[in-house]
Design an enzyme around this catalytic site. Structure first.
Site, PDB file in Angstrom:
ATOM      1  N   LYS A 142       4.892   2.995   2.108  1.00 54.32           N
ATOM      2  CA  LYS A 142       5.512   2.006   3.002  1.00 54.32           C
ATOM      3  C   LYS A 142       6.985   1.846   2.609  1.00 54.32           C
ATOM      4  O   LYS A 142       7.329   1.964   1.428  1.00 54.32           O
ATOM      5  CB  LYS A 142       4.742   0.687   2.828  1.00 54.32           C
ATOM      6  CG  LYS A 142       5.124  -0.434   3.773  1.00 54.32           C
ATOM      7  CD  LYS A 142       4.159  -1.616   3.579  1.00 54.32           C
ATOM      8  CE  LYS A 142       4.520  -2.832   4.400  1.00 54.32           C
ATOM      9  NZ  LYS A 142       3.546  -3.928   4.216  1.00 54.32           N
ATOM     10  N   SER A 164       1.523  -5.784   8.299  1.00 49.01           N
ATOM     11  CA  SER A 164       2.807  -5.130   8.398  1.00 49.01           C
ATOM     12  C   SER A 164       2.812  -3.665   7.977  1.00 49.01           C
ATOM     13  O   SER A 164       3.773  -2.965   8.259  1.00 49.01           O
ATOM     14  CB  SER A 164       3.848  -5.884   7.556  1.00 49.01           C
ATOM     15  OG  SER A 164       3.472  -5.862   6.184  1.00 49.01           O
ATOM     16  N   SER A 175      -1.690  -7.513   5.141  1.00 54.04           N
ATOM     17  CA  SER A 175      -0.922  -6.386   5.674  1.00 54.04           C
ATOM     18  C   SER A 175      -1.440  -4.996   5.377  1.00 54.04           C
ATOM     19  O   SER A 175      -0.928  -4.027   5.932  1.00 54.04           O
ATOM     20  CB  SER A 175       0.522  -6.477   5.204  1.00 54.04           C
ATOM     21  OG  SER A 175       1.216  -7.333   6.057  1.00 54.04           O
TER      22      SER A 175
END
Ligand code: GLN
Length: 480
Positions: free
Chosen positions: A75, A150, A174
């Site tokens: 990420k 996210s 997330s």
């Protein structure tokens, strides 16, 4: 066209038998990325230039390292030396990390090939990945829908077969919520299980890095690599890391599973409920004893989270002022430079969170909001302590709905915040939780089953999840 996916475990087996070389294995995923990422938009940076050097490095490495030649994506809030880390924000434009996050160092030592950074909600604020300053990621199951957030880029990349393994971060759901929306496995480790050194902080008392994968075995393999004490993170725990893959097969016979009634109330989509209840029946049929439990403070979790998380975020994000990192807006004087940089660099949701966080911490309000939230946080944690006196694992839905349409909730932050209703208590209490795809019901959109366990008992989560997965099959893949 239905497709078969290659898991990390299969890749390793083929490397070890000599049937495939890492160069060809990595090449397979890069071609898949080229073929589908135009539609999915999961990647922000594909790091193509560095791959050759990493492949060469494998030659001098012991082939028995756990991820020898396996592609992994991270990420965009996990720093990689010499690469851009932007947290999907304009404010970090131009920033290049001078060091590797501890998880990245461990991946390299384990022989993983870093193949890019994935899209996310800006600074991990969001549940749909629509808050990225750069692009919208689509759900590989239905390109008009969100991948969740996210860590939406990581989940979508795994679901689309662009990468076998990815790292996400989870502050309030997330990793798990996008895993559930994209039909993959995602685990938030116990707070302190994985080092946060090199993870750009959102809410330091809640953040954890964790794995996303197509199967429970792959997720267990990846957690084994990244977990462990780190002198660079004072909140990481000095506890031994078990061999999670070794204990996968233990089954669920006699295991006590609690079903928290508060997670099955108003707001839960009927289809999701049906799928999750069927999954619980499957666990029961495998020999688990499933009984209702009560977690009475669950109803306060969203309010507590949005005080604690925004307070910590507003403080953590104070460092992005145009002086040390990334973007600097031109201006006549210093104060104006700070203001312009933050005004031009941060998106709407970031500004909203900083304002909320600054407000709840402002003098005169501290006791009324922040301190009170901390007290209720203790009560939420106590709910878990009490429940785990009676049961080994809790089973709930991961999210109250399946993936929603792109644009559907973005104008309504409160509705968006409610997507996290079943995931945030876990972070407030610090306990580990996994989301795995439910197999039954409408196959067109995935539903996630969430399992929670006592602190540092990730091994049990993997064991239960693996028993379920073995029974129902999978991985389940979108036609893309
Ligand atoms: N969706 C939650 C939020 O917006 C959780 C985000 C996260 O876990 N990073 O804060």
């Amino acid at each position: 066209m239905p497709r078969t996916a290659t898991t990390a475990t299969e890749l390793l087996n083929r490397y070890r038998s000599g049937a495939l070389s890492p160069r060809d294995g990595v090449g397979h995923f890069l071609r898949r990325q080229e073929a589908v990422d135009g539609k999915v938009s999961a990647f922000l940076d594909t790091c193509r230039e560095g791959i050759e050097t990493q492949l060469k490095g494998l030659e001098s490495m012991d082939k028995s390292v756990p991820l020898w030649g396996v592609p992994v994506a991270v990420k965009d809030n996990i720093v990689v030396r010499g690469r851009k880390t932007r947290c999907a924000s304009k404010i970090l434009e131009g920033f290049e990390s001078p060091y590797d996050a501890t998880v990245v160092r461990k991946l390299r030592q384990a022989g993983a090939i870093l193949c890019g950074t994935t899209n996310m909600d800006e600074f991990a604020f969001g549940s749909s990945t629509e808050n990225s300053a750069f692009q919208k990621t689509a759900n590989p199951w239905d390109l008009t829908r969100v991948p969740g957030g996210s860590s939406g880029g990581s989940a979508a990349a795994v679901a689309a077969g662009e990468i076998p393994l990815a790292l996400g971060s989870d502050t309030g759901g997330s990793i798990r919520q996008p895993a559930s929306f994209c039909g993959v496995v995602g685990l938030k480790p116990t707070y302190g299980r994985v080092s946060r050194y090199g993870l750009v902080a959102f809410a330091s008392s809640l953040d954890q890095i964790g794995p996303l994968a197509l199967t429970v075995r792959d997720a267990a393999l990846l957690l084994g690599v990244i977990a462990g004490w780190d002198p660079m993170d004072s909140t990481s725990a000095d506890m031994p890391v078990p061999d999670y893959v070794k204990t996968l097969e233990g089954g669920v016979q006699g295991l006590r599973i609690g079903i928290p009634q508060e997670y099955f109330g108003e707001g839960l989509d009927a289809g999701v409920r049906e799928n999750v209840e069927l999954a619980i029946d499957t666990l029961r049929s495998l020999g688990a004893q499933c009984d209702p439990v009560s977690m009475p403070h669950t109803q306060y979790a969203i309010s507590v989270y949005y005080i604690v998380a925004t307070a910590e975020a507003s403080s953590n994000l104070a460092r992005f002022d145009g002086v040390q990192y990334g973007l600097r807006s031109s201006s006549e004087n210093l104060l104006d430079m700070y203001c312009r940089t933050r005004d031009e660099g941060f998106g709407m949701e970031v500004k909203r969170r900083v304002l909320l966080g600054t407000y709840v911490l402002s003098s005169g309000y501290y006791d009324a909001y922040y301190l009170k939230a901390l007290r209720v946080r203790s009560l939420i944690k106590r709910d878990f302590d009490e429940a785990f006196k009676r049961v080994d694992v809790l089973a709930t839905p991961t999210s109250p709905t399946v993936s929603f349409r792109l644009g559907e909730k973005i104008q309504d932050p409160l509705t968006m915040y409610l997507s996290d209703i079943y995931t945030i208590s876990t972070n407030l209490a610090g306990v580990p939780a996994i989301s795995i795809p439910c197999a039954a019901g409408d196959p067109s959109l995935p539903v996630g089953l969430q399992l929670l366990a006592k602190p540092f008992d990730e091994a049990t989560l993997f064991r239960v999840a693996h028993a379920y997965e073995t029974k129902v099959g999978g991985p389940f893949l979108p036609d893309l």
